[in-house]
Design a protein around this motif. Structure first.
Motif, PDB file in Angstrom:
ATOM      1  N   THR A   1       0.821  -1.203   0.000  1.00  0.00           N
ATOM      2  CA  THR A   1       0.000   0.000   0.000  1.00  0.00           C
ATOM      3  C   THR A   1       0.858   1.257   0.000  1.00  0.00           C
ATOM      4  N   THR A   2       1.920   1.249   0.816  1.00  0.00           N
ATOM      5  CA  THR A   2       2.807   2.417   0.856  1.00  0.00           C
ATOM      6  C   THR A   2       3.417   2.656  -0.520  1.00  0.00           C
ATOM      7  N   LEU A   3       3.860   1.557  -1.153  1.00  0.00           N
ATOM      8  CA  LEU A   3       4.478   1.708  -2.475  1.00  0.00           C
ATOM      9  C   LEU A   3       3.448   2.154  -3.503  1.00  0.00           C
ATOM     10  N   SER A   4       2.179   1.685  -3.360  1.00  0.00           N
ATOM     11  CA  SER A   4       1.209   2.107  -4.366  1.00  0.00           C
ATOM     12  C   SER A   4       0.768   3.545  -4.124  1.00  0.00           C
ATOM     13  N   LEU A   5       0.925   4.030  -2.891  1.00  0.00           N
ATOM     14  CA  LEU A   5       0.671   5.453  -2.633  1.00  0.00           C
ATOM     15  C   LEU A   5       1.664   6.290  -3.438  1.00  0.00           C
ATOM     16  N   ALA A   6       2.933   5.874  -3.384  1.00  0.00           N
ATOM     17  CA  ALA A   6       3.963   6.576  -4.160  1.00  0.00           C
ATOM     18  C   ALA A   6       3.625   6.521  -5.648  1.00  0.00           C
ATOM     19  N   ALA A   7       3.208   5.343  -6.114  1.00  0.00           N
ATOM     20  CA  ALA A   7       2.882   5.189  -7.534  1.00  0.00           C
ATOM     21  C   ALA A   7       1.683   6.047  -7.909  1.00  0.00           C
ATOM     22  N   ALA A   8       0.720   6.183  -6.981  1.00  0.00           N
ATOM     23  CA  ALA A   8      -0.481   6.975  -7.274  1.00  0.00           C
ATOM     24  C   ALA A   8      -0.133   8.453  -7.413  1.00  0.00           C
ATOM     25  N   ILE A   9       0.787   8.934  -6.562  1.00  0.00           N
ATOM     26  CA  ILE A   9       1.192  10.343  -6.657  1.00  0.00           C
ATOM     27  C   ILE A   9       1.867  10.584  -8.006  1.00  0.00           C
ATOM     28  N   THR A  10       2.737   9.639  -8.419  1.00  0.00           N
ATOM     29  CA  THR A  10       3.377   9.752  -9.736  1.00  0.00           C
ATOM     30  C   THR A  10       2.327   9.716 -10.838  1.00  0.00           C
ATOM     31  N   ALA A  11       1.341   8.816 -10.700  1.00  0.00           N
ATOM     32  CA  ALA A  11       0.324   8.670 -11.735  1.00  0.00           C
ATOM     33  C   ALA A  11      -0.482   9.953 -11.893  1.00  0.00           C
ATOM     34  N   GLU A  12      -0.819  10.572 -10.742  1.00  0.00           N
ATOM     35  CA  GLU A  12      -1.597  11.830 -10.804  1.00  0.00           C
ATOM     36  C   GLU A  12      -0.790  12.883 -11.554  1.00  0.00           C
ATOM     37  N   ALA A  13       0.500  12.984 -11.212  1.00  0.00           N
ATOM     38  CA  ALA A  13       1.341  13.989 -11.872  1.00  0.00           C
ATOM     39  C   ALA A  13       1.438  13.697 -13.367  1.00  0.00           C
ATOM     40  N   THR A  14       1.554  12.408 -13.723  1.00  0.00           N
ATOM     41  CA  THR A  14       1.651  12.050 -15.146  1.00  0.00           C
ATOM     42  C   THR A  14       0.359  12.415 -15.872  1.00  0.00           C
ATOM     43  N   LEU A  15      -0.787  12.106 -15.239  1.00  0.00           N
ATOM     44  CA  LEU A  15      -2.065  12.438 -15.871  1.00  0.00           C
ATOM     45  C   LEU A  15      -2.227  13.947 -16.030  1.00  0.00           C
ATOM     46  N   SER A  16      -1.866  14.687 -14.966  1.00  0.00           N
ATOM     47  CA  SER A  16      -1.981  16.145 -15.050  1.00  0.00           C
ATOM     48  C   SER A  16      -1.042  16.672 -16.118  1.00  0.00           C
ATOM     49  N   PHE A  17       0.133  16.065 -16.207  1.00  0.00           N
ATOM     50  CA  PHE A  17       1.089  16.470 -17.232  1.00  0.00           C
ATOM     51  C   PHE A  17       0.500  16.244 -18.628  1.00  0.00           C
ATOM     52  N   LEU A  18      -0.199  15.125 -18.808  1.00  0.00           N
ATOM     53  CA  LEU A  18      -0.802  14.824 -20.107  1.00  0.00           C
ATOM     54  C   LEU A  18      -2.042  15.670 -20.373  1.00  0.00           C
ATOM     55  N   GLY A  19      -2.465  16.406 -19.368  1.00  0.00           N
ATOM     56  CA  GLY A  19      -3.628  17.261 -19.558  1.00  0.00           C
ATOM     57  C   GLY A  19      -4.953  16.556 -19.307  1.00  0.00           C
ATOM     58  N   VAL A  20      -4.919  15.315 -18.760  1.00  0.00           N
ATOM     59  CA  VAL A  20      -6.169  14.622 -18.455  1.00  0.00           C
ATOM     60  C   VAL A  20      -6.283  14.354 -16.966  1.00  0.00           C
ATOM     61  N   GLY A  21      -5.476  15.073 -16.164  1.00  0.00           N
ATOM     62  CA  GLY A  21      -5.552  14.881 -14.714  1.00  0.00           C
ATOM     63  C   GLY A  21      -6.426  15.948 -14.094  1.00  0.00           C
ATOM     64  N   LEU A  22      -5.900  16.558 -13.036  1.00  0.00           N
ATOM     65  CA  LEU A  22      -6.654  17.608 -12.357  1.00  0.00           C
ATOM     66  C   LEU A  22      -6.862  18.782 -13.306  1.00  0.00           C
ATOM     67  N   PRO A  23      -7.986  19.512 -13.151  1.00  0.00           N
ATOM     68  CA  PRO A  23      -8.219  20.660 -14.041  1.00  0.00           C
ATOM     69  C   PRO A  23      -7.108  21.697 -13.874  1.00  0.00           C
ATOM     70  N   SER A  24      -6.840  22.432 -14.965  1.00  0.00           N
ATOM     71  CA  SER A  24      -5.654  23.290 -14.955  1.00  0.00           C
ATOM     72  C   SER A  24      -5.742  24.388 -13.908  1.00  0.00           C
ATOM     73  N   GLY A  25      -6.957  24.670 -13.398  1.00  0.00           N
ATOM     74  CA  GLY A  25      -7.073  25.674 -12.361  1.00  0.00           C
ATOM     75  C   GLY A  25      -6.617  25.177 -11.000  1.00  0.00           C
ATOM     76  N   THR A  26      -6.653  23.845 -10.793  1.00  0.00           N
ATOM     77  CA  THR A  26      -6.256  23.275  -9.515  1.00  0.00           C
ATOM     78  C   THR A  26      -4.734  23.325  -9.391  1.00  0.00           C
ATOM     79  N   MET A  27      -4.255  23.762  -8.235  1.00  0.00           N
ATOM     80  CA  MET A  27      -2.810  23.771  -8.051  1.00  0.00           C
ATOM     81  C   MET A  27      -2.321  22.378  -7.709  1.00  0.00           C
ATOM     82  N   SER A  28      -1.476  21.823  -8.569  1.00  0.00           N
ATOM     83  CA  SER A  28      -0.842  20.555  -8.234  1.00  0.00           C
ATOM     84  C   SER A  28       0.514  20.557  -8.905  1.00  0.00           C
TER      85      SER A  28
END
Lengths: 309, 319
Positions: B240-267
């Motif tokens: 679980t700890t390792l997948s938490l790390a992977a999830a944070i990376t995944a969120e950043a990757t999705l946001s980087f691709l433009g399909v993650g958090l909306p561009s107004g959200t600070m991340s």
């Protein structure tokens, strides 16, 4: 062996059906009428709308639509991309580039990862081992797009060793930097796997026997230790391929490599949902097929796998 | 003759006095002392490891930053951005410089921690718990329940989760927020937890002390909750700890691709994505959020790895 091959392929069928079903379900859940979207702001003729819906089987129940889609996937028809090109044509053009890039990354991964892992395992607890562990943890933690930018900025822009973008000419020298970046996290995984596996193998009786037979270290390490340590590394290749697919999407996008990943990257950036879905489907199918092939190779290499229930 | 006078071995045995045998040492074990179990052993090992402390301190620090960003910066992250200051270098007020929009880089990093960590924790809350429940049900019941659940897991497992999340996010692009992103990532990561949980339950279920419990007449359910589950949990926590790390990376990757958090959200992912076009002129706006992201992910990875090595006696020997 034949029995194992048949069983492995049969096992893949429900997974294949399940994954395509999942993807199709997600697309089905997509809000909005796709035929209506074809007309943009204009109001279409209701008769034409009905005719188009019939043509794309949109008037059928969900499960029937899915079966049509499955037929298309099985017969190798992945539809049309957003710009009107058939997905198969785009694949034929872009796949060789991605295959070249992925192959280069796998070679780097195997050579660098296994070598460093072997040396680290043989020198457990020494400086080399500790520093390689720290570096591999670092590469595991840095997201791939950050590695891309750092490589592009320092190696490409500041030092000028590589071209920062690849462009149309995807020859091997131009692909070196993207391949290194793509391989970085896989190298880190391989270092850790090989190291652990080498340490475990060194404790085995057959290694002691080999030494007591009078064999030299030069012979024992490559033949007895390394070969047996490579088993988990081979197994990992299947999972590596998944990381490669995602990594290729980002890396090809950032370095502008004209491959499958870049096509997907551009489609995601531009929000071209049908293209995204067809390319993800292709990638998932590729991933399934590669994993079956790796399992079969693995069964050839290691007879124990074939007989385990 | 001398050969006849020698004592015959088979006739009489030599028995050592108790004081000379290991039995004496065994008798001296203090039964009143503190009991040792998996967790106390692991804790004894963990507290001697600097990496464990460094990673825990960083994790705590980032959690505090995420919860109370205003403690760490008084500069507002978005209000008061002046385009005149676009891409300006560091100054006394803005220690890490300014972005293209003239916003404070440091303040944006501090305020962006919340979104990244929130996605990580929601993903493990969703997929970690779902995976643990499904894995333990599969391991406990076995038979067809096990087959059905695990084949279902195989299906989710054979789609690389970032690709799956890309599809989900581009389908639901109209309803994007932290929960939807976390759901998109978590929907395809639960099988890895489920697999670990199942194999642990199977391993513990077949151990001698559970059989002893059965022999003593305990019900299967009581055995499951009192003995099997507590002993199966440690590797699941590591995963679980390792997948938490992977999830944070995944969120950043999705946001980087433009399909993650909306561009107004600070991340951090959005900040890195926004900074990529200025990589050559102002690399600082890209490097600092990347550094924050990397340190966070690295802390969780190191925390998970040290935990794994301390919880597993075999891994302790490998060090």
């Amino acid at each position: 062996m034949v029995f194992y091959v048949i069983r492995r392929i049969l096992q893949a069928i429900p997974v294949l059906i399940g994954t395509t079903f999942l993807i199709y379900f997600l697309v089905f859940a997509m809000p909005g009428n796709p035929v209506q979207a074809l007309f943009g702001d204009k109001t279409p003729n209701p008769a034409l709308l009905a005719e188009l819906e019939k043509q794309y089987h949109l008037n059928e129940p969900f499960i029937v639509q899915y079966l049509y889609y499955l037929r298309d996937v099985v017969t190798g028809n992945f539809g049309v991309s957003f710009s009107g090109q058939s997905v198969n044509d785009v694949l034929a053009r872009t796949f060789p580039v991605t295959a070249r890039l992925a192959l280069m990354a796998v070679v780097i991964e195997m050579v660098v990862g296994v070598t460093i892992g072997l040396v680290a395992g043989l020198r457990k607890g020494k400086l080399f081992d500790l520093s390689s562990l720290v570096i591999s943890l670092l590469f595991l933690s840095v997201p791939i797009f950050v590695i891309c930018f750092i490589g592009q900025f320092f190696l490409g822009f500041k030092l000028g060793w590589f071209r920062t973008t690849v462009g149309a000419d995807a020859s091997i020298p131009n692909l070196i930097l993207p391949a290194i970046v793509l391989a970085s996290s896989l190298v880190a995984i391989n270092i850790r796997l090989t190291r652990g596996s080498v340490i475990e193998t060194l404790n085995n009786d057959f290694v002691r026997t080999a030494y007591s037979k009078g064999l030299s270290r030069r012979r024992v390490i490559p033949v007895h230790v390394l070969r047996n340590s490579l088993i988990p590394v081979t197994t990992q290749l299947g999972a590596d391929f998944g990381i490669l697919l995602v990594g290729a999407t980002v890396t090809e996008g950032i370095f502008n490599v004209p491959g499958v990943g870049n096509t997907l990257y551009q489609a995601i950036i531009r929000g071209e949902r049908p293209t995204v879905v067809s390319f993800v489907t292709v990638m998932v199918l590729l991933y399934l097929v590669v994993n079956i092939i790796i399992d079969l190779i693995y069964a050839v290499l290691d007879p124990r796998i074939r007989y385990v229930k | 003759m001398s050969s006849n006078t020698a004592p015959r071995r088979s006739a009489d045995h030599f028995v050592a006095p108790v004081s000379e045998t290991p039995v004496a040492a065994i008798d001296q074990v203090k039964l009143s002392g503190q009991r040792s179990n998996l967790w106390t052993d692991a804790w004894r090992d963990l507290r001697r490891r600097p990496l464990f402390w460094v990673s825990s301190i960083f994790i705590l620090l980032f959690i505090v930053v995420a919860l109370f960003p205003t403690l760490f910066t008084s500069v507002p992250p978005n209000a008061g951005c002046q385009l005149v200051d676009s891409n300006a270098g560091p100054s006394a007020d803005h220690i890490l410089g300014l972005t293209k929009q003239g916003c404070d880089v440091y303040s944006r990093i501090v305020h962006g921690a919340g979104a990244s960590l929130a996605v990580g924790f929601i993903v493990i809350a969703l997929s970690g718990i779902t995976g643990a429940i499904i894995g333990s049900i599969a391991g406990f019941f076995g038979g067809w329940v096990d087959s059905v659940l695990m084949r279902l897991g195989d299906i989710f497992f054979s789609i690389p989760y970032i690709l799956a999340a890309v599809v989900i996010m581009s389908v639901f692009s109209a309803y994007v927020n932290v929960f939807v992103v976390a759901l998109a990532i978590g929907a395809f990561t639960w099988p890895s937890t489920a697999r670990v949980m199942r194999s642990e339950v199977l391993r513990v279920k077949n151990s001698d002390f559970v059989m002893a419990g059965t022999a003593l007449g305990q019900s299967r359910l009581a055995l499951m909750f009192k003995h099997v589950l507590p002993n199966s949990i440690p590797p699941v926590i590591v995963v679980t700890t390792l997948s938490l790390a992977a999830a944070i990376t995944a969120e950043a990757t999705l946001s980087f691709l433009g399909v993650g958090l909306p561009s107004g959200t600070m991340s951090w992912g959005n900040d890195i994505s926004a900074a990529q076009s200025d990589l050559r002129s102002n690399p600082a706006t890209l490097i600092y959020p990347s550094l924050a992201l990397t340190i966070t992910v690295l802390s969780f990875v190191i925390f998970g790895e040290t935990l794994r090595e301390s919880l597993d006696p075999k891994a302790r020997a490998l060090r």
